[in-house]
Design a protein around this motif. Structure first.
Motif, PDB file in Angstrom:
ATOM      1  N   GLN A 233     -53.341 -17.670  63.457  1.00 51.40           N
ATOM      2  CA  GLN A 233     -53.055 -17.083  64.766  1.00 51.40           C
ATOM      3  C   GLN A 233     -53.910 -17.753  65.833  1.00 51.40           C
ATOM      4  O   GLN A 233     -55.115 -17.907  65.664  1.00 51.40           O
ATOM      5  N   ARG A 235     -55.853 -17.254  68.776  1.00 52.89           N
ATOM      6  CA  ARG A 235     -56.448 -16.072  69.413  1.00 52.89           C
ATOM      7  C   ARG A 235     -57.849 -16.439  69.860  1.00 52.89           C
ATOM      8  O   ARG A 235     -58.757 -16.590  69.035  1.00 52.89           O
ATOM      9  N   THR A 331     -50.775 -15.215  69.932  1.00 47.90           N
ATOM     10  CA  THR A 331     -51.713 -14.094  69.863  1.00 47.90           C
ATOM     11  C   THR A 331     -50.972 -12.776  69.679  1.00 47.90           C
ATOM     12  O   THR A 331     -50.041 -12.458  70.435  1.00 47.90           O
TER      13      THR A 331
END
Length: 429
Positions: A233, A235, A331
């Motif tokens: 991910q 993020r 995200t």
């Protein structure tokens, strides 16, 4: 013949089994076995823990039992959510002595997954400083909406203030500062969105920095970390670490892989081939197929495609994120429950894509190992999506905690600030 890894030699000298070490250190057995076989290098925190065992005269079992009972250091968990910061620090000997989380649904998930010998407090602004116990480390993922790009845009559209002018959330940093000023913990870790660094042309972060460094007297370092190194991910979050006493702590020593070598989504998705234990209500049937309720309806899928085409024609980048096992996701946000548009999983030809299940979100955020079902999800899907979207990525917190841990085992004399109100008055005007 396979050569013996350095980790294996150290573990054997410490006199502890692989399974016992995995349980005590908080790492999965599969991870420890990879270190044992030399497939991947061990985390520095694991090596330090074994070194500590060797240096002490007591048996490893006694050392681990004592650390489990009392903790190497104490911490408080503010704006705790579902306990991501806590899960990052407990493997290194941390013991939680106070928790604050205002959302009742998050409290339910927190209690289901964490043993607490104390009540979970609600609104931190209603808690007296004297009712917060003394602690070595303050952990706080204080609400980020006043500083995030999305939050700022929304407040501008509604002609509402943001940052420190936001009475309901922007000022919650001041409550954190007040607790630090009163209790003078050895260290703190604050977490927020990366936009905190640039909000209001950097002025917001400068007030935070000046408060922590110039007024409260802490040595502070910060770093924006992309969780893509450790979970599939993209993020980015800012982590701010402060120590009361000068030391050599620096984020320059952070030990995480390069973002280009991070895992892919296939590691956290339900395999749907019978190799995973059935996990109702997320998976069903003989082979653990993902429940049909996570597949987008024809109406929603048509809307999202039309929305994306409209913005593409206008030259904007807005649209859904369609991913598969070899990809890294966007995200995960707290709004994921609405349409799942930022992370849609491809399915078989001719079938609409689907949302992640809450179980997959738990893995995506690092609350459990890929393939695991250890994290309890006692709330509705809507609440679960909100909770995971607002959470921290646990492996990132573990990496930061590993870097901080060596500096938390000494005990310099605390510096007591008698006039907390005066400190805050100078800091905030």
């Amino acid at each position: 013949m396979r050569s013996v890894s350095e980790f294996s030699r150290l573990r054997t000298s410490a006199g502890i089994s692989i399974d016992d070490f995995a349980d005590a250190a908080g790492f999965s057995r599969s991870t420890v076995y990879r270190w044992e076989r030399g497939i991947t290098p061990p985390r520095r925190a694991a090596v330090r823990m074994l070194d500590d065992m060797l240096r002490r005269s007591r048996s490893p079992a006694a050392v681990l039992a004592a650390e489990e009972e009392t903790g190497t250091f104490t911490f408080i968990d503010l704006f705790a959510g579902i306990g991501g910061l806590r899960r990052g620090f407990e493997p290194f000997g941390g013991r939680c002595v106070f928790t604050s989380e205002w959302d009742k649904h998050s409290q339910l998930t927190y209690r289901a997954n964490n043993e607490c010998d104390h009540e979970v407090a609600g609104d931190i602004t209603k808690v007296s400083l004297a009712d917060i116990p003394a602690h070595d480390v303050l952990l706080a993922g204080f609400p980020c909406q006043p500083f995030s790009i999305a939050g700022v845009s929304k407040k501008n559209a509604l002609n509402r203030p943001h940052g420190f002018l936001d009475e309901t959330q922007g000022t919650l940093f001041f409550n954190v500062a007040q607790i630090i000023a009163h209790h003078r913990p050895k260290a703190f870790l604050l977490e927020n969105v990366r936009n905190l660094l640039s909000h209001d042309k950097g002025r917001t972060f400068e007030v935070i920095r000046r408060t922590l460094v110039d007024e409260l007297g802490y040595q502070v370092d910060w770093k924006i970390i992309n969780a893509k190194s450790l979970v599939p991910q993209h993020r980015e979050r800012i982590f701010i670490v402060g120590f009361r006493e000068p030391n050599a702590f620096s984020f320059a020593g952070l030990d995480i892989p390069d973002v280009l070598s991070g895992p892919k989504l296939g590691t956290i998705l339900h395999p749907e081939d019978g190799s995973e234990e059935i996990d109702p209500p997320f998976t069903r049937g003989n082979i653990g197929s993902v429940s049909e309720k996570y597949t987008l309806t024809d109406k929603l899928w048509a809307y999202l495609q039309g929305y994306a085409d409209k913005h593409k024609a206008a030259g904007n980048g807005f649209g859904f994120g369609l991913v598969g096992p070899t990809d890294t996701s966007r995200t995960l946000s707290a709004r994921y429950y609405k349409d799942g548009s930022e992370i849609l999983v491809r399915q078989a030809e001719g079938k609409n894509p689907r949302r992640l299940t809450p179980r997959e979100c738990a893995r995506l955020m690092g609350f459990e190992e890929p393939g695991g079902q250890e994290f309890k999800i006692p709330v509705s899907d809507t609440q679960a999506y909100r909770q995971f979207g607002n959470a921290v990525v646990v492996p990132v917190v573990k990496a930061v905690a590993s870097l901080m841990a060596p500096y938390l085992r000494t005990e310099p004399a605390p510096v007591v600030v008698e006039d907390t109100d005066r400190v805050l008055e100078v800091a905030f005007g």
